[in-house]
Design a protein around this motif. Structure first.
Motif, PDB file in Angstrom:
ATOM      1  N   GLN A 708       0.511  -1.234  -0.155  1.00  0.00           N
ATOM      2  CA  GLN A 708       0.079  -0.475  -0.280  1.00  0.00           C
ATOM      3  C   GLN A 708       0.582   1.130   0.003  1.00  0.00           C
ATOM      4  O   GLN A 708       0.477   2.728   0.054  1.00  0.00           O
ATOM      5  CB  GLN A 708      -1.213  -0.317   1.029  1.00  0.00           C
ATOM      6  N   ALA A 737       0.959   0.988   5.803  1.00  0.00           N
ATOM      7  CA  ALA A 737      -0.381   1.007   7.184  1.00  0.00           C
ATOM      8  C   ALA A 737      -0.426  -0.219   7.848  1.00  0.00           C
ATOM      9  O   ALA A 737       0.585  -1.611   7.516  1.00  0.00           O
ATOM     10  CB  ALA A 737      -0.847   0.495   6.081  1.00  0.00           C
ATOM     11  N   THR A 739      -3.288  -1.478   8.661  1.00  0.00           N
ATOM     12  CA  THR A 739      -4.254  -2.431   8.532  1.00  0.00           C
ATOM     13  C   THR A 739      -3.491  -3.732   7.787  1.00  0.00           C
ATOM     14  O   THR A 739      -3.712  -4.448   8.079  1.00  0.00           O
ATOM     15  CB  THR A 739      -5.169  -1.688   7.493  1.00  0.00           C
ATOM     16  N   ASP A 740      -1.895  -3.267   7.463  1.00  0.00           N
ATOM     17  CA  ASP A 740      -1.789  -4.703   6.590  1.00  0.00           C
ATOM     18  C   ASP A 740      -1.524  -5.697   7.769  1.00  0.00           C
ATOM     19  O   ASP A 740      -1.721  -7.186   7.880  1.00  0.00           O
ATOM     20  CB  ASP A 740       0.308  -4.425   5.714  1.00  0.00           C
ATOM     21  N   ARG A 754      -9.790   0.506  12.267  1.00  0.00           N
ATOM     22  CA  ARG A 754      -9.906   0.951  10.342  1.00  0.00           C
ATOM     23  C   ARG A 754      -9.118   1.489   9.256  1.00  0.00           C
ATOM     24  O   ARG A 754      -9.220   0.753   9.082  1.00  0.00           O
ATOM     25  CB  ARG A 754     -11.308   1.535  11.346  1.00  0.00           C
ATOM     26  N   HIS A 755      -8.083   2.333  10.097  1.00  0.00           N
ATOM     27  CA  HIS A 755      -6.655   2.567   8.871  1.00  0.00           C
ATOM     28  C   HIS A 755      -6.433   3.454   9.946  1.00  0.00           C
ATOM     29  O   HIS A 755      -6.015   4.018  11.131  1.00  0.00           O
ATOM     30  CB  HIS A 755      -7.889   3.572   8.416  1.00  0.00           C
TER      31      HIS A 755
END
Length: 1002
Positions: A708, A737, A739-740, A754-755
């Motif tokens: 990302q 990121a 989220t990874d 969430r992010h």
């Protein structure tokens, strides 16, 4: 005539006539009568002599013990010198032992005067005789025992004659001669069908004799046509010979004398021969023809040969003298089948076919041996079994075309082998080790030489140069469950090996390997493999090995069977420029290493370990296998005296390592949701390393990209062999990121992300084992999911306040969180644990940031009290003038700092709760309709209705609303808090302690 004598005679008295002269018969008549009588008597004697000879010979034979003889007829013609014998039969004990159908000879009488016995013709027809030799007894011919020969004494030696007698025969004819043999070495009947010989004379030894011979034993025939000089001092002969279907089995007793047992099969030959034997001992033999062996089999000691089918047609030239031997062999040789068994070792060999066409030259003397072999050699299928080693081998074919030269003189051996060697499919099995090998085709083209040593004290040298090609090779070993497949091997090599000192080996080679695969034969999983390996140079000399450049393309490892399965490791190209090994030092030097396109794939199922861990468990038994009898299987307990000296330490050095275009793919199905991560553009550079200089610094660089848009870069210098002493590294992480890695963070922290993204800059200098780390951590656009009460409580306990409040306090105007993470310590301290130390530094960084943020707004707690307090974060109360909504001047700095904080932290929520104090109540009017009681009655009224307010509640509520409004005005507006950040409480008219104030909390 008498008248003439009487006319010249002297006159004498008359002589009286002799007595008896009165018959009047002339003298000549008397002589004539005598002659006639003599002739008559001779005629009678000649007529009676054949009968007398027949009777005399028959009578003498019949007088022999146990002999019954019969002679049918004897013919004698003395004027012609002819003697013939017909119908001789001799029996012993009723069994025929000698038969002669006809025997004749013609003698030339005139040659007797020259002391020669010359036969114009000698013949024998329809002849039979027995040959017997009982055990331990002399040989018997026709029932008569031959006397045992003894050396003659001095008195028995005949005196030399003035001229020896000669013997000659113009023509010899033998027909239908049979010998009934009952010998220890042979039993059976030999038949001489025909023999013709001409011109044989001892006084003409150089005269050529023509010989025709036909020998038969049952259905086996030997034909010989020759031109000989058998009586010459130099034997000379040539001719044709044909041997048809000679069976070896009846010759078993004869062959047993040479140690050959159980002979079987047949021999056939046909060709032309030449023979010359000089008086000096020189023998010359020439042959041109065909030799055939059919179903030949025999045994000798523990060796069993056959069945064997052989066919050879060509030329042979042999020259032998007392000093030398020369042999030349030329022509095609065909071997249809061949079998060999050796009982002692249990060796079993079967060869289905063999062919050779070429030329062989051999020269040998007492001082030297020379061999020259040129031609084509081809072998069909070969089967070999060796039970003692539990080995089975099958070779489908073999061919060789080239030249072999061998020269040995005075203990010096020279060998030169040149040509092409080709092997067809080969299969090898060893059931005890569960080893299977299959090879499909092998081709060698080159030269091999064995030469005298050129190096001092090096002895003989083996020199080898050529090219080797192998299309396919497959090896299976059941104990390790391994299956190796090799396709397309090509080797160009040159080697020089001193046989007496192999450590002085000199070798150079160029090796190319096509696709190679190493599999687990239980399920077909790929353990390792590559598409192509190229080794441009291999040099071995004096325990020194030099390799390089080495290039491996299409490398992959650890891949399960199946079209969709992915390998754990893949590499587009691995290149090693140089590798050197010095065995005497010992020392290893590795040149620059380039790794291009390295890809790692890590996977973990829902209910299992990572694939790399599973492969480690699978491969571990392979390293633990040790064959019986090895040092690993049988521990050795040696005394200190027997212990070998400690080996010299190994020194090594590495030029550099470069990794380009690498990547990592992570697929973890165990967390929920599963983690799928892709790292790409991986680059790694490592400088020179030397084991002799462990503290030597070298350059290090690492770079990679996430899926990302994240970037990681590591650069600096360090000493990898002693990393705790000296280093200077910098790490820069951009836009990683969260989220990874969300499932791992959520599992640790207990909430959902969430992010968000992370930036990290680290400087880590290390000096003499002391690290002084400085890092900047930035969390960008971090947003969490909804937390359950249990998650909220667990996360807040570690921060001393609600997690959402801590995050709101840490965020800046753009919603990002910035932390400083300093760390210092002694890396050589065994009590230092990097993981807990980093986590402690992170918590302290959060606490320090909160302290710096909350100190200006009047936090009511100390930094040391943040951990474990929990609940809302209370600030210093804001004071008011009693009974009014006017703020005291002392509250201005606090409200200003709080206004700026709310403007910088849009996520913060401030709770405003104004309260009543006793000072406020004293200034509030009483409730409507209630008069002020006298002073002395106040106590009684309070006792009667303690719960009833003593002021107007509506006025009090209005006062609290006005105070909240004053705070909203001071904190909000332009440059202040945003709508929604300030949360006023519902007015609470319960009286609190002095002074008049409003409670603020996040």
């Amino acid at each position: 005539m008498e008248d003439e004598r009487s006319a010249h005679a002297d006159p004498v008295a008359p002589v009286p006539p002799p007595v008896g002269a009165g018959s009047g018969v002339p003298r000549w008549q008397r002589w004539l009568r005598c002659l006639l009588a003599l002739l008559g008597l001779s005629g009678l004697l000649l007529a009676a002599l054949p009968h007398a000879l027949r009777l005399a010979g028959q009578t003498w034979l019949n007088r022999q013990p146990g002999v019954n003889a019969h002679i049918e007829r004897v013919e004698l013609n003395l004027p012609q010198g002819r003697l013939a014998l017909q119908g001789l039969e001799l029996r012993r004990q009723g069994e025929p032992v000698l038969q002669i159908g006809r025997l004749w000879c013609d003698l030339a009488w005139g040659a007797l005067g020259q002391r020669r016995i010359e036969l114009t013709e000698l013949g024998l027809d329809d002849f039979f005789m027995t040959l017997r030799q009982p055990d331990g007894q002399p040989l018997e011919l026709a029932g008569f025992s031959l006397p045992v020969s003894t050396a003659p004494g001095a008195e028995d030696v005949p005196q030399a004659a003035a001229k020896p007698w000669g013997f000659g025969c113009d023509r010899l004819q033998l027909r239908a001669l049979r010998l009934g043999c009952d010998l220890p070495s042979y039993q059976g009947t030999l038949e001489l069908v025909r023999t013709d010989m001409t011109a044989l004379a001892s006084w003409q030894p150089q005269q050529e004799t023509l010989v025709q011979l036909h020998l038969r034993r049952e259905e086996q025939h030997l034909h010989l046509d020759a031109r000989l000089q058998p009586l010459a001092s130099d034997l000379v002969g040539q001719g044709e010979v044909r041997l048809q279907d000679l069976q070896l089995e009846p010759l078993a007793p004869l062959l047993a004398l040479a140690g050959i047992k159980q002979p079987q099969g047949a021999v056939q030959l046909q060709g032309h021969w030449q023979l010359t034997r000089a008086a000096s001992g020189l023998l010359q033999l020439g042959w041109q023809g065909r030799v055939q062996l059919a179903a030949l089999a025999l045994r000798q000691a523990e060796l069993a040969l056959g069945p064997l089918d052989l066919d050879w047609q060509g030329q042979l030239r042999l020259q032998q003298s007392p000093e030398s031997l020369q042999l030349q062999l030329d022509g095609p040789l065909q071997l249809e089948r061949f079998a060999l068994n050796e009982a002692a070792a249990g060796l079993q060999l079967q060869q289905q076919g063999f062919s050779w066409q070429g030329q062989l030259e051999l020269k040998q003397t007492s001082q030297m041996l020379e061999l020259n072999l040129t031609g084509d050699l081809a072998l069909a299928a070969l089967d070999l079994a060796l039970p003692t080693a539990d080995l089975q081998l099958r070779q489908e074919g073999f061919s060789w075309q080239g030249q072999l030269k061998l020269n040995q003189a005075q203990q010096v051996l020279e060998l030169d082998l040149t040509g092409d060697l080709a092997l067809a499919d080969l299969q090898l099995q060893q059931p005890t080790a569960d080893l299977q090998l299959q090879q499909q085709g092998l081709h060698w083209q080159g030269r091999a030489q064995l030469l005298p040593g050129e190096l001092p004290d090096a002895g003989r040298q083996l020199w080898l140069a050529g090219r080797l090609r192998l299309p396919q090779l497959e090896v299976r070993t059941g104990q390790q469950h391994l299956q190796a497949q090799l396709r397309q091997l090509e080797l160009h090599t040159e080697m020089q090996l001193p046989l007496e000192q192999p450590q002085l080996l000199q070798l150079s080679a160029d090796l190319t390997l096509g696709p190679v695969q190493l599999r687990d034969q239980r399920d077909g999983a790929l353990l390792s493999g590559w598409q192509r390996l190229r080794l441009e140079s291999v040099r071995l000399q004096d325990e020194t090995v030099q390799l390089g450049p080495l290039r491996i393309e299409g490398l992959e490892a650890l891949r399960l069977a199946g079209a969709s399965a992915a390998a754990v490791l893949q590499c587009r190209q691995l290149q090693l420029d140089e590798l050197s090994w010095w065995g005497q030092r010992p020392e290893l030097a590795v040149g620059p290493v380039l790794i291009d396109g390295l890809q790692l794939a890590l996977e973990r199922p829902v209910d299992g370990p990572f694939n790399l861990q599973a492969w480690q468990q699978r491969l571990q038994p392979l390293g633990e296998f040790a064959p019986a009898g090895s040092s690993a299987a049988t521990p050795q307990h040696a005394s200190r005296e027997d212990e070998p000296a400690a080996p010299a330490p190994l020194h090594w050095r590495l030029a550099s390592v470069r990794l380009r275009d690498g990547g990592l793919r992570l697929n973890d199905r165990q967390p929920q949701p599963p983690v799928q991560l892709q790292l790409s553009a991986l680059r790694f550079d490592l400088g020179a390393l030397d084991s002799r200089q462990p503290r030597r610094e070298t350059a290090v660089a690492l770079a990679l990209a996430t899926g990302q848009g994240g970037q990681l870069q590591l650069s600096g210098r360090c000493s990898p062999l002693d990393p705790l002493q000296q280093a200077d590294l910098q790490l820069d992480l951009q836009h990683l990121a969260l989220t990874d890695f969300a499932p791992y963070i959520e599992e640790t922290l207990g909430y959902r992300i969430r992010h968000g993204a992370v930036d990290l800059q680290v400087k880590a200098p290390v000096r003499q084992g002391q690290i002084d780390l400085h890092s900047q951590l930035s969390l960008r656009a971090l947003e969490l999911g909804n937390l359950t009460p249990e998650q909220e409580e667990r996360a807040s306990a570690g921060l001393g306040m609600p997690l959402s409040l801590a995050l709101a306090l840490l965020r800046d105007g753009q919603g990002d969180i910035h932390l400083e993470l300093p760390f210092a310590g002694d890396l050589s301290d065994p009590k230092l644990n990097i993981g807990p130390a980093v986590r402690t530094a992170l918590v302290k960084a959060v606490q320090k940031t909160l302290q710096l943020t909350l100190a200006p707004v009047g936090a009511l707690f100390k930094v040391g009290q943040l951990v474990g307090l929990g609940g809302p974060l209370a600030l210093e109360p804001v004071p008011f003038v009693a009974g009014t909504a006017e703020l005291l001047p002392s509250a201005a700095p606090q409200l200003k700092a709080l206004r700026e904080l709310l403007q910088q932290r849009p996520a913060l929520r401030l709770k405003l709760c104004s309260g009543l104090s006793p000072a406020d109540v004293a200034l509030l009017p009483p409730p409507e309709g209630v008069k002020q009681p006298p002073q002395k009655k106040k106590a009684a009224a309070a006792a009667q209705d303690a719960a009833a307010p003593a002021f107007d509640s509506e006025v009090a509520r209005e006062l609290l609303r006005q105070r909240n409004a004053a705070l909203l005005q001071r904190l909000g507006g332009d440059g202040g808090a945003q709508p929604g950040q300030l949360l006023p409480c519902q007015p609470d008219i319960r009286v609190q302690a002095d002074p008049p104030q409003a409670q603020l909390s996040f």
